[in-house]
Design a protein around this motif. Structure first.
Motif, PDB file in Angstrom:
ATOM      1  N   ILE A   6       0.919  -1.143   0.129  1.00 22.07           N
ATOM      2  CA  ILE A   6       0.019  -0.084  -0.085  1.00 22.07           C
ATOM      3  C   ILE A   6       1.004   1.433   0.003  1.00 22.07           C
ATOM      4  CG2 ILE A   6      -1.695   1.170   1.395  1.00 22.07           C
ATOM      5  CD1 ILE A   6      -3.066  -1.407   2.276  1.00 22.07           C
ATOM      6  N   GLU A   7       1.896   1.290   0.826  1.00 22.32           N
ATOM      7  CA  GLU A   7       2.740   2.509   0.853  1.00 22.32           C
ATOM      8  C   GLU A   7       3.607   2.559  -0.291  1.00 22.32           C
ATOM      9  OE1 GLU A   7       4.650   5.688   2.754  1.00 22.32           O
ATOM     10  OE2 GLU A   7       3.013   4.290   3.524  1.00 22.32           O
ATOM     11  N   GLU A   8       4.009   1.366  -0.948  1.00 18.30           N
ATOM     12  CA  GLU A   8       4.664   1.640  -2.141  1.00 18.30           C
ATOM     13  C   GLU A   8       3.799   2.037  -3.249  1.00 18.30           C
ATOM     14  OE1 GLU A   8       6.935  -1.464  -5.185  1.00 18.30           O
ATOM     15  OE2 GLU A   8       6.556  -2.185  -3.231  1.00 18.30           O
ATOM     16  N   GLY A   9       2.400   1.613  -3.420  1.00 19.80           N
ATOM     17  CA  GLY A   9       1.551   2.066  -4.383  1.00 19.80           C
ATOM     18  C   GLY A   9       1.128   3.650  -4.118  1.00 19.80           C
ATOM     19  N   LYS A  10       0.959   4.188  -3.055  1.00 18.07           N
ATOM     20  CA  LYS A  10       0.594   5.428  -2.829  1.00 18.07           C
ATOM     21  C   LYS A  10       1.815   6.572  -3.144  1.00 18.07           C
ATOM     22  CE  LYS A  10      -2.240   5.053   0.992  1.00 18.07           C
ATOM     23  NZ  LYS A  10      -2.661   5.263   2.507  1.00 18.07           N
ATOM     24  N   ASN A  11       3.181   5.830  -2.856  1.00 18.28           N
ATOM     25  CA  ASN A  11       4.350   6.512  -3.433  1.00 18.28           C
ATOM     26  C   ASN A  11       4.358   6.596  -4.971  1.00 18.28           C
ATOM     27  OD1 ASN A  11       5.193   7.048  -0.640  1.00 18.28           O
ATOM     28  ND2 ASN A  11       6.667   5.109  -0.792  1.00 18.28           N
ATOM     29  N   LEU A  12       3.993   5.624  -5.603  1.00 15.99           N
ATOM     30  CA  LEU A  12       3.773   5.550  -7.073  1.00 15.99           C
ATOM     31  C   LEU A  12       3.092   6.882  -7.686  1.00 15.99           C
ATOM     32  CD1 LEU A  12       3.504   1.970  -8.106  1.00 15.99           C
ATOM     33  CD2 LEU A  12       5.369   3.243  -8.651  1.00 15.99           C
ATOM     34  N   GLU A  13       2.143   7.160  -7.044  1.00 15.80           N
ATOM     35  CA  GLU A  13       1.406   8.286  -7.485  1.00 15.80           C
ATOM     36  C   GLU A  13       2.358   9.558  -8.192  1.00 15.80           C
ATOM     37  OE1 GLU A  13      -1.738  10.728  -8.644  1.00 15.80           O
ATOM     38  OE2 GLU A  13      -1.839   8.748  -7.739  1.00 15.80           O
ATOM     39  N   SER A  14       3.599   9.892  -7.423  1.00 15.75           N
ATOM     40  CA  SER A  14       4.139  10.657  -7.962  1.00 15.75           C
ATOM     41  C   SER A  14       4.968  10.568  -9.464  1.00 15.75           C
ATOM     42  CB  SER A  14       5.408  11.352  -7.043  1.00 15.75           C
ATOM     43  OG  SER A  14       6.343  10.155  -6.927  1.00 15.75           O
ATOM     44  N   GLU A  15       4.819   9.279  -9.737  1.00  9.72           N
ATOM     45  CA  GLU A  15       5.437   8.946 -10.927  1.00  9.72           C
ATOM     46  C   GLU A  15       4.524   8.890 -12.069  1.00  9.72           C
ATOM     47  OE1 GLU A  15       7.509   5.237 -10.826  1.00  9.72           O
ATOM     48  OE2 GLU A  15       8.552   5.616  -9.113  1.00  9.72           O
ATOM     49  N   ALA A  16       3.290   9.047 -11.735  1.00 11.30           N
ATOM     50  CA  ALA A  16       2.109   9.113 -12.826  1.00 11.30           C
ATOM     51  C   ALA A  16       2.541  10.359 -13.771  1.00 11.30           C
ATOM     52  CB  ALA A  16       0.654   9.294 -12.069  1.00 11.30           C
ATOM     53  N   PHE A  32       6.193   0.640 -11.562  1.00 12.25           N
ATOM     54  CA  PHE A  32       4.713   0.290 -11.552  1.00 12.25           C
ATOM     55  C   PHE A  32       4.652  -0.936 -11.777  1.00 12.25           C
ATOM     56  CE2 PHE A  32       0.931  -0.016 -14.303  1.00 12.25           C
ATOM     57  CZ  PHE A  32       0.037   0.191 -13.296  1.00 12.25           C
ATOM     58  N   GLU A  33       5.129  -1.413 -12.792  1.00 13.87           N
ATOM     59  CA  GLU A  33       5.276  -2.989 -13.318  1.00 13.87           C
ATOM     60  C   GLU A  33       5.424  -3.723 -12.126  1.00 13.87           C
ATOM     61  OE1 GLU A  33       3.571  -4.155 -15.909  1.00 13.87           O
ATOM     62  OE2 GLU A  33       3.364  -1.776 -16.903  1.00 13.87           O
ATOM     63  N   LYS A  34       6.368  -3.546 -11.365  1.00 11.79           N
ATOM     64  CA  LYS A  34       7.186  -4.375 -10.390  1.00 11.79           C
ATOM     65  C   LYS A  34       5.986  -4.319  -9.271  1.00 11.79           C
ATOM     66  CE  LYS A  34      10.952  -4.612  -7.283  1.00 11.79           C
ATOM     67  NZ  LYS A  34      12.175  -4.039  -7.010  1.00 11.79           N
ATOM     68  N   TRP A  35       5.458  -3.189  -9.082  1.00 10.59           N
ATOM     69  CA  TRP A  35       4.265  -3.099  -7.976  1.00 10.59           C
ATOM     70  C   TRP A  35       2.946  -3.937  -8.273  1.00 10.59           C
ATOM     71  CZ3 TRP A  35      -0.388  -0.612  -8.196  1.00 10.59           C
ATOM     72  CH2 TRP A  35      -1.193  -0.496  -6.848  1.00 10.59           C
ATOM     73  N   VAL A  36       2.709  -3.721  -9.609  1.00 12.13           N
ATOM     74  CA  VAL A  36       1.606  -4.455 -10.021  1.00 12.13           C
ATOM     75  C   VAL A  36       1.889  -5.893  -9.979  1.00 12.13           C
ATOM     76  CG1 VAL A  36       0.161  -5.007 -12.015  1.00 12.13           C
ATOM     77  CG2 VAL A  36       0.581  -2.796 -11.348  1.00 12.13           C
ATOM     78  N   ALA A  37       2.973  -6.690 -10.145  1.00 15.70           N
ATOM     79  CA  ALA A  37       3.147  -7.814 -10.220  1.00 15.70           C
ATOM     80  C   ALA A  37       3.377  -8.283  -8.560  1.00 15.70           C
ATOM     81  CB  ALA A  37       4.742  -8.236 -10.833  1.00 15.70           C
TER      82      ALA A  37
END
Length: 102
Positions: A6-16, A32-37
């Motif tokens: 969850i934390e990693e996903g929230k941090n990804l927002e800045s990469e959108a 992103f791909e790594k987090w999804v996997a």
């Protein structure tokens, strides 16, 4: 582990990234791909019979830059919901254990 996802996903927002007209966002990164996997692997391992896991796997098969931000929101929300349910189950188990302690 789910809290880390969850934390990693929230941090990804800045990469959108913004699309050309700023109407929508998308991801174009290995992160992103790594987090999804990792997220799908988590759901398959701990929520294998859930309709949410099936939806995550099904939508993943058709993922592209036009749909991946929407998928990101779905997957992050699914992880957050899973954590809430897991936390609630754990809380109930602890209460029941306390009730049976002599």
């Amino acid at each position: 582990m789910i809290a880390n996802l969850i934390e990693e996903g929230k941090n990804l927002e800045s990469e959108a990234k913004e699309s050309g007209f700023g109407v929508s966002k998308f991801f174009d990164s290995v992160s992103f791909e790594k987090w999804v996997a990792k997220s799908i692997l988590y759901l398959e391992t701990y929520q294998s019979k859930s309709i949410i896991t099936e939806k995550a796997k099904s939508q993943y098969k058709t993922l592209n830059n036009n749909t991946n931000y929407s998928y990101y929101k779905f997957l992050l929300g699914s992880l957050e919901a899973s954590k809430e349910v897991e936390d609630y189950k754990k809380e109930l188990e602890e209460k029941q254990a306390d009730e049976f302690t002599f």
